[in-house]
Design an enzyme around this catalytic site. Structure first.
Site, PDB file in Angstrom:
ATOM      1  N   ASP A 165       0.849  -1.205   0.000  1.00 29.62           N
ATOM      2  CA  ASP A 165       0.000   0.000   0.000  1.00 29.62           C
ATOM      3  C   ASP A 165       0.882   1.252   0.000  1.00 29.62           C
ATOM      4  O   ASP A 165       2.025   1.203   0.440  1.00 29.62           O
ATOM      5  CB  ASP A 165      -0.846   0.074   1.280  1.00 29.62           C
ATOM      6  CG  ASP A 165      -1.767  -1.121   1.437  1.00 29.62           C
ATOM      7  OD1 ASP A 165      -2.076  -1.757   0.424  1.00 29.62           O
ATOM      8  OD2 ASP A 165      -2.145  -1.392   2.589  1.00 29.62           O
TER       9      ASP A 165
HETATM   10  N1  URA Z   1      -1.100  -5.879   4.007  1.00 29.91           N
HETATM   11  C1  URA Z   1      -1.582  -4.611   4.012  1.00 29.91           C
HETATM   12  O1  URA Z   1      -2.605  -4.341   4.630  1.00 29.91           O
HETATM   13  N2  URA Z   1      -0.909  -3.670   3.317  1.00 29.91           N
HETATM   14  C2  URA Z   1       0.228  -3.926   2.649  1.00 29.91           C
HETATM   15  O2  URA Z   1       0.810  -3.016   2.045  1.00 29.91           O
HETATM   16  C3  URA Z   1       0.724  -5.231   2.651  1.00 29.91           C
HETATM   17  C4  URA Z   1       0.036  -6.195   3.346  1.00 29.91           C
END
Ligand code: URA
Length: 237
Positions: A102
């Site tokens: 993310d």
């Molecule tokens: N899980 C999440 O919630 N975000 C990420 O970036 C990776 C795994």
């Protein structure tokens, strides 16, 4: 492969641009001998303006993704490709991220132009451990490790339970989570499922491969030894 195609595929320009570079004598071998567009010369011996060529297709790199960058080629904001040489975005085959982090997650992100390798890494069969460290908005309750390890935890709007995941408590609001799958926003949704909220999320390691001393925004090319470490069976989840 003819040199003109090889060099254009590496993102140095269109075939027309690269043909012009040949005419201008900018492409030489390691001894400074001018090369021609249809020559076939070993990659390692080619120089552009005296510099060695970028790595050939089959490139894999490890980036320490900072917070604030998206794993996308199109987002109008900061994207992970901004942290790499601009030519890398113009390569064919395309350089893709191996899964995604993310925008607000930092840490280990692999990129490769090798589709078979990408599938091998993300395949559930590989069971590569993805290790995350999360800081949380509320204190852990104490029942999270059992819920995550159960193999029965269901995320909202999904119909298959999560594979068992390992939780290590590092502090009242600080935990390390080891996953072998990669569902959308998985870590954030897992903590939401146990009544908590992730404030910061960092991935220090994928499989056996740690970020080690890569600072945020830094990257390095991986070699065969690194890939062996990545797939190291002892580091599987
Ligand atoms: N899980 C999440 O919630 N975000 C990420 O970036 C990776 C795994």
């Amino acid at each position: 492969m003819k040199l003109v195609k090889l060099i254009a595929n590496l993102g140095y320009g269109s075939r027309k641009d690269v043909a012009r570079m040949f005419r201008e004598g900018r492409i030489t071998d390691a001894d400074g001998e001018v090369l021609y567009a249809d020559d076939e010369v070993e990659h390692a011996r080619v120089r552009v303006d005296g510099e060695p060529l970028d790595p050939p297709a089959g490139m894999v790199l490890l980036l320490n993704k900072p917070v604030g960058y998206t794993c996308s080629t199109r987002d109008p904001g900061r994207i992970v490709y901004d942290l790499l040489p601009p030519r890398f975005r113009l390569r064919s085959p395309l350089l893709s991220t191996v899964g995604r982090l993310d925008r607000d997650t930092s840490g280990a992100l692999l990129l490769t132009d090798d589709g078979a390798l990408l599938h091998r890494i993300v395949s559930p069969k590989a069971k590569l451990a993805k290790v995350y460290e999360a800081t949380l908005a509320s204190d852990l309750r104490g029942d999270e490790a059992a819920a995550f390890a159960s193999g029965t935890l269901m995320l909202e709007s999904e119909d298959t339970p999560l594979a068992p995941a390992g939780l290590e408590v590092l502090g009242p609001r600080h935990a390390r989570l080891t996953l072998t799958e990669g569902r959308y926003h998985q870590v954030r949704r897992m903590f939401a499922a146990v009544g908590n909220h992730v404030e910061t999320l960092h991935r220090p390691r994928i499989g056996g491969l740690p970020l080690a001393d890569l600072a945020p925004g830094q990257w390095r090319l991986l070699d065969h030894r690194d890939l062996k470490v990545l797939f190291d069976a002892d580091q599987r989840g």
